[in-house]
Scaffold this active site. Structure first.
Site, short mmCIF file in Angstrom:
data_model
loop_
_atom_site.label_atom_id
_atom_site.label_comp_id
_atom_site.label_asym_id
_atom_site.label_seq_id
_atom_site.Cartn_x
_atom_site.Cartn_y
_atom_site.Cartn_z
N LYS A 55 16.14 13.59 -14.29
CA LYS A 55 16.50 15.12 -14.54
C LYS A 55 17.00 15.92 -15.21
CE LYS A 55 12.55 16.64 -11.10
NZ LYS A 55 12.07 17.71 -10.08
N GLU A 62 9.03 19.42 -17.48
CA GLU A 62 7.62 19.12 -17.60
C GLU A 62 6.10 20.23 -18.00
OE1 GLU A 62 9.47 17.37 -15.88
OE2 GLU A 62 10.01 15.44 -16.97
N GLY A 117 4.82 17.50 -1.73
CA GLY A 117 4.12 17.30 -3.19
C GLY A 117 2.94 16.66 -3.59
N ARG A 118 3.49 14.90 -2.89
CA ARG A 118 2.75 14.20 -3.17
C ARG A 118 1.82 13.59 -1.79
NH1 ARG A 118 8.06 12.58 -2.17
NH2 ARG A 118 8.45 11.57 -0.13
N LYS A 130 4.65 22.75 -6.57
CA LYS A 130 5.11 23.50 -6.01
C LYS A 130 6.75 24.15 -6.10
CE LYS A 130 6.97 21.72 -1.26
NZ LYS A 130 7.39 20.10 -0.40
N HIS A 153 -9.43 -10.57 -15.15
CA HIS A 153 -9.14 -11.37 -16.93
C HIS A 153 -7.48 -11.32 -16.90
CE1 HIS A 153 -13.58 -12.69 -16.28
NE2 HIS A 153 -13.39 -11.54 -15.27
N GLU A 183 7.84 6.81 -3.89
CA GLU A 183 8.75 7.59 -3.86
C GLU A 183 8.64 8.11 -2.63
OE1 GLU A 183 8.45 11.50 -6.51
OE2 GLU A 183 7.59 12.08 -5.42
O1 F6P Z 1 9.84 13.85 -9.45
C1 F6P Z 1 9.13 14.03 -8.72
C2 F6P Z 1 8.46 15.36 -8.04
O2 F6P Z 1 9.21 16.29 -7.61
C3 F6P Z 1 7.63 14.88 -6.94
O3 F6P Z 1 7.99 15.10 -5.81
C4 F6P Z 1 6.39 15.98 -7.59
O4 F6P Z 1 5.34 15.87 -7.12
C5 F6P Z 1 6.75 16.27 -8.65
O5 F6P Z 1 8.18 15.97 -9.00
C6 F6P Z 1 6.02 18.08 -9.11
O6 F6P Z 1 6.46 17.96 -8.70
P1 F6P Z 1 6.45 20.15 -8.54
O7 F6P Z 1 4.91 20.37 -7.82
O8 F6P Z 1 7.41 21.24 -8.17
O9 F6P Z 1 6.18 20.50 -9.92
#
Ligand code: F6P
Length: 550
Positions: A512, A212, A267-268, A206, A384, A353
């Protein structure tokens, strides 16, 4: 704004909780044979049975009164109509608009966003068809056989969970892979067997700033261009899904290959947008629409059903009851359907979150326990492994059991065994077994008195452990859409009840920022700046040991 604790219904629930703590569900079931009828809701594609909670009709009435005093209905109206309920980020919260299948107009800053959604779906459809029909060619003219989705958090968990859940519906014409971890091992393992001529990467972010994801995307570009020897091949092998077009273009992605996201989609909660592109590519666009339709079914249920029979409202109230009033600290998600093996990971982000916060809407410390930690595993595997704890530890862990009446992949004799365990476990967690029953059982089995005296206390199960049972008719794109939307709205209502800003995530920012600074230190020859002695010691150990380990 008044704190929830001053509401009459909150106080009534506190008093009521003290009384209920001495009750056992066994007695409640014995006293009222209609509990199942009273405390279950039939939804499109599934049944919710919540009768195995430590509640009576009086409890539910008190909880519903609380929901009314918390204005859940008007908050729901605000969310669906596009008010800026994400207060700390000044944003509307409109993931529901993405699956508004009746396409009723929703205006945001004078623009009908239903039109934007339809335009985005049209673009997704055209792209999906081009790729699936082999019309989208790679740099050497070959058709695409493999999709690699690069994204993390909401840009990974939703689409991956759904891809896994709906595997039986895939025609296997395209293989979908996911890379979320910045540990190079993951991308290396995913790419190793793939042919760069036939791979299409989706960079899902987003913000298009997530470190990462950017690192993985750069590695993917290098992997492609080291095979194609042509920088322009990126246009044929990379698309992006983002609300930050500028960054995606700067990264080198062709503007035509960028799918829109909007700041009014968290995002979620974004798998319903083009973030769901890997789902559509795997299953075909029609099935993606069925997923949206399933979610829309629950949106309608949530909007149109009175609070007393409103499943997301009931789930949120029960979570509040079990955690805030009765003191449970975690909640287990226990799917009895292999398809749902990623559900607990998905719900961890969705709930924790969203509502894992301790400051209220008006910026004050919240004085009462808020949401539980969410964890879980496929039920049978859990039986189990950790069910011992669920049955006999002195922590009560409320659990959601989720299973299907019909298996999508029937194998003779399996489904009955699976579901027998589902029903048995919820019964055992509720009813338990007392010492007298244990002694009778062991006596009937001919055990000696001394053996019975030794073992009996260990075999007692106190029971009284709350569970919700969600029985889906069968896993399908539509029912999975409904299941996810059910939990999304539960989380929304939970936030309203607890006065939590559910749609921001400031808690992930601190780490972060620090990681960026520390990465610079790891890469530098200079001495590191002072941290606390633990962090300094760890970084120095890492730097001095690097390349020296056996
Ligand atoms: O680190 C949390 C977060 O901001 C989430 O809320 C989000 O889903 C994820 O990182 C990925 O963010 P992006 O889609 O901006 O890479």
């Amino acid at each position: 704004m008044t704190s929830r604790v001053s509401l009459p219904s909150w106080q009534a629930l506190q008093t009521h909780a003290k009384e209920m703590k001495s009750q056992h569900m066994n007695d409640l079931f014995a006293a009222d044979t209609s509990r199942f009828d009273k405390f279950s809701v039939q939804l499109p594609a599934m049944l919710l049975d919540y009768s195995k909670n430590l509640v009576t009709a009086d409890t539910m009435e008190k909880l519903i009164t609380l929901a009314k005093e918390c204005d859940v209905e008007s908050w729901r109206e605000k969310m669906f109509s596009g008010e800026q309920i994400n207060k700390t980020e000044d944003r509307a919260v409109l993931h529901t608009a993405l699956r508004n299948r009746e396409q009723t107009p929703i205006y945001l800053d004078g623009e009908n966003i239903s039109d934007c959604v339809e335009a985005a779906l049209t673009k997704m459809k055209a792209f999906t068809e081009q790729v699936r029909q082999g019309k989208w060619k790679g740099y050497s003219g070959k058709r695409i056989t493999d999709i690699v989705n690069i994204g993390v958090g909401g840009s990974n968990l939703g689409p991956q969970m759904v891809t896994e859940a709906l595997k039986p519906y895939s025609d296997d014409s395209i293989n979908v892979h996911y890379v979320s971890n910045v540990d190079g091992t993951q991308i290396a393992n995913v790419l190793r067997p793939l042919n760069p001529e036939k791979v299409l990467f989706i960079v899902s972010s987003k913000t298009f700033t997530t470190a990462e994801t950017m690192t993985n995307a750069k590695t993917a570009v290098k992997w492609l261009t080291s095979a194609s020897f042509d920088q322009t091949s990126v246009a044929k092998h990379f698309v992006a899904v983002t609300a930050n077009k500028e960054n995606a273009v700067a990264f080198g992605i062709d503007e035509d290959n960028i799918f829109d996201m909007w700041d009014w989609v968290g995002g979620r909660f974004s798998l319903w947008s083009a973030i769901g592109l890997p789902i559509a590519l795997d299953l075909g666009f029609e099935k993606f629409i069925e997923l949206l339709e399933g979610a829309h079914d629950i949106d309608k249920h949530f909007c149109e059903t009175e609070l007393e029979n409103n499943a997301p409202v009931i789930l949120a109230l029960l979570s509040l009851w079990n955690c805030t009033f009765l003191g449970a600290q975690s909640q287990a998600i226990l799917p009895y359907d292999q398809s749902l093996h990623m559900l607990s990971a998905y719900l961890q982000q969705a709930e924790m979150e969203s509502n894992g916060k301790s400051v209220s809407w008006h910026g004050e410390e919240i004085s009462y326990p808020t949401v539980p930690s969410i964890w879980g595993e496929l039920g049978i595997n859990g039986q189990h492994a950790f069910y011992q704890y669920l049955h006999q530890s002195n922590n009560v862990v409320p659990a959601d059991f989720i299973g299907s009446v019909e298996s999508v992949t029937p194998v003779q004799g399996h489904h009955e065994t699976l579901m027998a365990n589902f029903f048995a476990q919820t019964q055992a967690l509720m009813a338990g077994v007392n010492e007298e029953q244990v002694r009778v059982d062991l006596t009937v089995k001919g055990r000696s008195k001394s053996y019975i005296d030794k073992v009996a206390p260990h075999k007692v199960h106190k029971g009284n452990r709350p569970t919700n049972s969600i029985l889906m008719t069968r896993i399908s794109p539509r029912s999975i859409g409904s299941l996810i939307a059910l939990y999304e709205h539960k989380i929304f209502v939970q936030g309203v009840l607890l006065q939590i800003c559910s749609f921001d995530q400031w808690g992930v920012e601190l780490g972060k920022g620090l990681a960026n600074e520390i990465q610079a230190e790891l890469e530098s020859e200079e001495n590191i700046r002072p941290h606390d002695s633990s962090t300094t010691g760890l970084i120095n150990f890492y730097k001095s040991t690097l390349n020296k380990a056996d």
